[in-house]
Design an enzyme around this catalytic site. Structure first.
Site, PDB file in Angstrom:
ATOM      1  N   GLU A  59      52.773  34.355  37.158  1.00 43.60           N
ATOM      2  CA  GLU A  59      52.036  33.728  36.433  1.00 43.60           C
ATOM      3  C   GLU A  59      51.614  32.088  37.403  1.00 43.60           C
ATOM      4  O   GLU A  59      50.625  31.641  37.322  1.00 43.60           O
ATOM      5  CB  GLU A  59      51.471  33.842  35.307  1.00 43.60           C
TER       6      GLU A  59
ATOM      7  N   ASP B  12      48.567  31.207  39.476  1.00 39.56           N
ATOM      8  CA  ASP B  12      47.831  30.590  38.947  1.00 39.56           C
ATOM      9  C   ASP B  12      47.471  29.099  40.657  1.00 39.56           C
ATOM     10  O   ASP B  12      46.369  28.877  41.250  1.00 39.56           O
ATOM     11  CB  ASP B  12      48.432  29.162  38.253  1.00 39.56           C
TER      12      ASP B  12
ATOM     13  N   ASP C  64      46.330  35.692  31.604  1.00 38.77           N
ATOM     14  CA  ASP C  64      48.114  35.328  32.518  1.00 38.77           C
ATOM     15  C   ASP C  64      48.688  36.584  33.179  1.00 38.77           C
ATOM     16  O   ASP C  64      49.580  36.336  34.270  1.00 38.77           O
ATOM     17  CB  ASP C  64      49.014  34.648  31.223  1.00 38.77           C
TER      18      ASP C  64
ATOM     19  N   GLU D 239      47.149  36.589  36.425  1.00 34.76           N
ATOM     20  CA  GLU D 239      47.278  35.671  37.948  1.00 34.76           C
ATOM     21  C   GLU D 239      48.931  36.310  38.398  1.00 34.76           C
ATOM     22  O   GLU D 239      48.970  36.181  39.586  1.00 34.76           O
ATOM     23  CB  GLU D 239      47.908  34.158  36.809  1.00 34.76           C
TER      24      GLU D 239
END
Length: 196
Positions: A46, A50, A119, A122
């Site tokens: 994650e 991002d 989450d 990502e």
């Protein structure tokens, strides 16, 4: 890590439109820490996802909106990479059905939690990036985020951010927050907070 059963792997591959060479990355991206055979979960991926997502969306906006200034592009970017948008992109592939989560958490509806889905989405971006490179990640993101990219919205600041920016602009002390109450299901709690 264990592998997904072949039929499950084919289902996931079809939904995301990408075939993993390294299934361990896929499993890590989809796995929540509550699973019985927990050997790693989506959180490290994650972190990377991002950043990869931000770059892909920023580049797309830069090219798609040549007349927009930095402030407008930043506002659109914020709206497209926030957790709710990531969860909405996850809806396009039925991500809530793909998350590997503990039995108790699934019974509580944790796999429907919008923060969790954002989450994991990502993490999935990062897993595709590590497995297939930047172009594979870009193809996945542009497809999953297509509806959001067609009509980008500007992120609306939450009340806490708005208040803190207002206070700082006036050289006032940072507010102190106290949780007054918490109710609702575990996967969608509602808080009442006082500020001083």
């Amino acid at each position: 890590m264990n592998r997904l059963p072949p039929s499950r792997f084919e289902d996931v591959t079809t939904r995301i439109g990408y075939r993993f060479s390294n299934q361990d990355l896929l499993l890590e991206a989809l796995t929540h820490g509550s699973t019985e055979k927990h050997r790693g979960d989506y959180q490290r991926l994650e972190f990377l996802g991002d950043r990869v997502l931000g770059l892909i969306i920023a580049e797309h906006l830069y090219r798609a909106y040549p007349g927009h200034g930095e402030g407008e592009l930043t506002a659109m970017l914020s709206g497209l990479v926030r957790g709710q948008s990531c969860a909405s992109a996850g809806d396009t592939i039925g991500l809530s059905e793909l998350v590997i989560i503990g039995t108790g958490e699934r019974a509580k509806g944790m796999n429907l939690n919008r923060t969790l889905l954002g989450d994991v989405m990502e993490a999935l971006v990062a897993a595709i990036y590590l497995d297939g490179g930047f172009e594979a990640a870009r193809a996945f993101v542009l497809k999953a985020w297509q509806t959001l990219l067609d009509h980008p919205s500007v992120a609306v600041k939450d009340a806490k951010t708005f208040l803190q920016e207002w206070v700082l602009a006036r050289a006032l002390p940072i507010p102190a927050y106290t949780t007054v109450s918490r109710e609702g299901p575990e996967h969608e709690p509602v808080f009442v907070v006082s500020v001083e």
